[in-house]
Design a protein around this motif. Structure first.
Motif: not given
Length: 155
Positions: A9-14, A144-147, A152-154
């Motif tokens: 979640r932190l990495l998605l936010l960033l 991309r890395v989002r998916p 991982i974030a569920g």
């Protein structure tokens, strides 16, 4: 290293807002500032988080042509060839591969004539035996890395 849901979640936010500060990340994630800082420190020291580079549209700065070159190189010369390729400004990425070639190289150029100049530089690198180059017509799926992070974030 294994990422947990909070790391993801932190990495998605960033990924979405790389300029956010630690305090704002903590607020949006609903955790303490120290937790976010500790996670960032751990992700950085483990080599997961390697930086916050700006995302550029290379066409907007004059490099509208992207090409991929598969290089066959002389045995035992990967290090020297990679170092010489890194010295060519238009070389954006180099990957050691299996299969037909030894190195997969992404290059950019301003035009077809400029691409010829870049490929001539690549071919001139000692240890490069043969190249096969393809010009990218479009990029339907950009890097991309989002998916992966969302899984991982569920989410």
């Amino acid at each position: 290293m294994t990422l947990d849901a909070l790391d993801a979640r932190l990495l998605l936010l960033l990924t979405d807002a790389p300029r956010l500060g630690v305090l704002e990340c903590a607020r949006r994630l609903g955790v303490a500032r120290g937790t976010v800082q500790a996670r960032l420190d751990r992700l950085t020291s483990a080599g997961v988080l390697t930086g916050f580079p700006p995302e550029l549209d290379l066409a907007a700065v004059g490099y509208g042509l992207t090409a991929f070159a598969v290089l066959e190189i002389a045995q035992g010369h990967r290090g020297e060839v990679a170092a010489a390729l890194a010295a060519i400004d238009e070389v954006c990425e180099v990957h050691a591969t299996t299969g037909q070639g030894d190195l997969f190289v992404r290059v950019v150029a301003r035009s077809n004539d400029d691409l010829q100049r870049v490929i001539d530089e690549v071919v001139g690198v000692p240890g490069v035996r043969r190249t096969a180059t393809s010009i990218a017509l479009s990029t339907p799926v950009p890097p991309r890395v989002r998916p992966l992070l969302e899984r991982i974030a569920g989410r």
